[in-house]
Enzyme design. Structure first.
Site, short mmCIF file in Angstrom:
data_model
loop_
_atom_site.label_atom_id
_atom_site.label_comp_id
_atom_site.label_asym_id
_atom_site.label_seq_id
_atom_site.Cartn_x
_atom_site.Cartn_y
_atom_site.Cartn_z
CB CYS A 6 -0.93 0.01 1.20
SG CYS A 6 -2.02 -1.41 1.23
CG HIS B 202 -3.43 3.31 1.81
ND1 HIS B 202 -3.97 2.89 0.61
CD2 HIS B 202 -3.47 2.23 2.63
CE1 HIS B 202 -4.31 1.62 0.71
NE2 HIS B 202 -4.01 1.20 1.92
CG ASN C 165 -7.02 -0.87 0.88
OD1 ASN C 165 -6.20 -0.51 0.04
ND2 ASN C 165 -6.68 -1.37 2.05
O1 UT7 Z 1 -4.32 -1.34 3.31
C1 UT7 Z 1 -3.60 -2.26 4.04
C2 UT7 Z 1 -3.68 -2.02 5.48
N1 UT7 Z 1 -4.90 -2.55 6.02
C3 UT7 Z 1 -5.54 -1.85 6.91
O2 UT7 Z 1 -5.15 -0.75 7.21
C4 UT7 Z 1 -6.74 -2.49 7.58
C5 UT7 Z 1 -6.76 -2.05 9.01
N2 UT7 Z 1 -7.87 -2.60 9.76
C6 UT7 Z 1 -9.13 -2.16 9.57
O3 UT7 Z 1 -9.42 -1.33 8.74
C7 UT7 Z 1 -10.19 -2.71 10.51
O4 UT7 Z 1 -9.55 -3.39 11.57
C8 UT7 Z 1 -11.18 -3.69 9.81
C9 UT7 Z 1 -12.08 -2.92 8.85
C10 UT7 Z 1 -10.41 -4.75 9.05
C11 UT7 Z 1 -12.08 -4.35 10.84
O5 UT7 Z 1 -12.77 -3.36 11.59
P1 UT7 Z 1 -12.73 -3.39 13.20
O6 UT7 Z 1 -13.61 -2.30 13.64
O7 UT7 Z 1 -11.30 -3.37 13.63
O8 UT7 Z 1 -13.42 -4.77 13.50
P2 UT7 Z 1 -12.84 -6.03 14.30
O9 UT7 Z 1 -11.73 -6.67 13.54
O10 UT7 Z 1 -12.59 -5.63 15.71
O11 UT7 Z 1 -14.07 -6.98 14.27
C12 UT7 Z 1 -15.29 -6.67 14.99
C13 UT7 Z 1 -16.29 -7.77 14.70
C14 UT7 Z 1 -15.71 -9.17 14.84
O12 UT7 Z 1 -16.72 -10.00 15.37
P3 UT7 Z 1 -16.70 -10.42 16.93
O13 UT7 Z 1 -15.40 -11.13 17.14
O14 UT7 Z 1 -16.81 -9.13 17.67
O15 UT7 Z 1 -17.91 -11.29 17.04
C15 UT7 Z 1 -15.43 -9.59 13.44
O16 UT7 Z 1 -15.48 -11.00 13.26
O17 UT7 Z 1 -16.72 -7.66 13.34
C16 UT7 Z 1 -16.59 -8.94 12.70
N3 UT7 Z 1 -16.36 -8.73 11.28
C17 UT7 Z 1 -17.34 -8.53 10.41
N4 UT7 Z 1 -18.67 -8.48 10.55
C18 UT7 Z 1 -19.41 -8.25 9.47
C19 UT7 Z 1 -15.16 -8.68 10.63
N5 UT7 Z 1 -15.37 -8.46 9.32
C20 UT7 Z 1 -16.72 -8.37 9.16
C21 UT7 Z 1 -17.55 -8.14 8.05
N6 UT7 Z 1 -18.88 -8.09 8.25
N7 UT7 Z 1 -17.06 -7.96 6.81
#
Ligand code: UT7
Length: 337
Positions: free
Chosen positions: A115, A255, A285
């Site tokens: 990225c 980004h 992204n």
């Molecule tokens: O470009 C390369 C670099 N990449 C990044 O910068 C990505 C950085 N990370 C992020 O943008 C965020 O961490 C994410 C968008 C990937 C995830 O968002 P979050 O607010 O950090 O969510 P989380 O990982 O804490 O997950 C919260 C909940 C989880 O469920 P439980 O364990 O609380 O039951 C996940 O399993 O959301 C769940 N979850 C989803 N639910 C619905 C994860 N992905 C999804 C989804 N739809 N697509």
């Protein structure tokens, strides 16, 4: 560096695949919802490449637009850099295909900083211009991430999109690209990776069956937190080196990984949210392509004007990150390229 020699961005251009993929598309594939994706990422839709659309074809289209807006013929380019982590093929470089399609004869190579690839590319291209090794350097950031997505993994498949952006660097009397900061923490390589398909784990029937040739992200939250801290720190270092304040920045073009990350970076720097450009809602992204696509959309919509101080910042797999500080020197194009 040749004394008094600077590099400026003469023009930018971008290209997106035709196919628009709204969040609802994923609702039939994985346990997710439009609402979750919008709230957690800011993404409403992304573009996916169709038949015949590849990293090289999108790169070529974006490059043509940048060159047309600059009024520069492809043959006048001295160096082509294509930043990508989704090349058309492992061999030769995607830059080889782009060079041939544009009818160029200059040296060309791919750069993989995930990225952060475009930020790295602008830094390398600027060094070539300021050293006097090249007059015109075309820096492309391009990805077709849809072809390395695991459509059964909701934590990654909803995040990414395809596209390309390009910037033409040329010598300028004053510094257009003022400075860059580049960084890497390879000890965290496992956080974001495509495990198979390289020399460590060649593609086999087994690796394909296990979808090891797709993006694997471990601990999205850890990536999120580090992205905010690292991009803000790189930006602060850059501004300090230039003797400038965050309040001097007119537009932040970061980004587009997550709207919450980008706004948090702005907040940490004390930059007003109105100065933070966001187009993640429409493009998702796009890794190395995201900053040049955003620059082009900001420029063509009148958000960037000659004289503006533009701060780019990127963070991604590697973990690699960095930032460029740019005095915008290109007039708003009237060619509608
Ligand atoms: O470009 C390369 C670099 N990449 C990044 O910068 C990505 C950085 N990370 C992020 O943008 C965020 O961490 C994410 C968008 C990937 C995830 O968002 P979050 O607010 O950090 O969510 P989380 O990982 O804490 O997950 C919260 C909940 C989880 O469920 P439980 O364990 O609380 O039951 C996940 O399993 O959301 C769940 N979850 C989803 N639910 C619905 C994860 N992905 C999804 C989804 N739809 N697509």
């Amino acid at each position: 560096m040749t004394p008094g020699r600077h590099a400026r961005i003469a023009a930018v251009g971008s290209a997106l695949p035709r196919r628009v993929v709204p969040n609802r598309y994923f609702e039939s594939l994985v346990e997710t919802s439009d609402q979750w994706i919008v709230e957690r990422t800011g993404i409403h839709a992304r573009r996916f490449a169709g038949a015949g659309e590849t990293t090289a074809s999108l790169s070529t289209e974006a490059a043509r637009r940048a060159l047309a807006s600059a009024g520069t013929a492809p043959e006048a380019v001295d160096l082509l850099i294509v930043a990508t982590c989704t090349p058309d093929r492992p061999l030769p470089s995607t830059a080889a295909f782009v060079q041939a399609r544009l009818g160029m004869s200059c040296p060309a190579f791919d750069l993989n900083a995930a990225c952060a690839g475009f930020v790295y590319g602008i830094s390398v291209g600027t060094s070539q211009v300021t050293a006097g090794a090249a007059d015109r350097v075309l820096v492309v950031g391009a990805e077709v991430l849809s072809r390395v997505l695991n459509m059964t993994d909701r934590t990654t498949c909803v995040l990414f999109g395809d596209g390309a952006g390009a910037a033409l660097l040329e010598p300028g009397e004053d510094a257009g690209v003022i400075d860059s900061v580049l960084a890497m923490d390879g000890a965290q390589a496992e956080l974001l990776t495509i495990p198979a398909g390289g020399s460590e784990e060649p593609t086999t029937a087994e690796s394909l069956a296990k979808l090891r040739n797709t993006i694997h992200m471990r601990d999205g939250q850890a990536v999120f937190k580090q992205a905010v801290v690292a991009m803000a720190a790189a930006a602060t270092e850059l501004l300090d080196k230039a003797g400038l304040q965050p309040s001097d920045v007119d537009t932040v073009v970061a980004h587009q990984a997550n709207a919450r990350i980008i706004l948090a970076v702005g907040k940490r720097l004390g930059i007003d949210p109105s100065k933070v450009f966001l187009d993640i809602a429409e493009v998702g992204n796009t890794s190395a392509a995201s900053i040049p696509i955003a620059l082009d959309r900001a420029w063509r919509s009148g958000r960037l004007s000659r004289g503006d101080l533009v701060l780019t910042a990127a963070f991604g797999a590697g973990l690699a990150w960095g930032a460029n500080l740019i005095r915008w020197t290109a007039d708003v194009p009237n060619d509608h390229a």
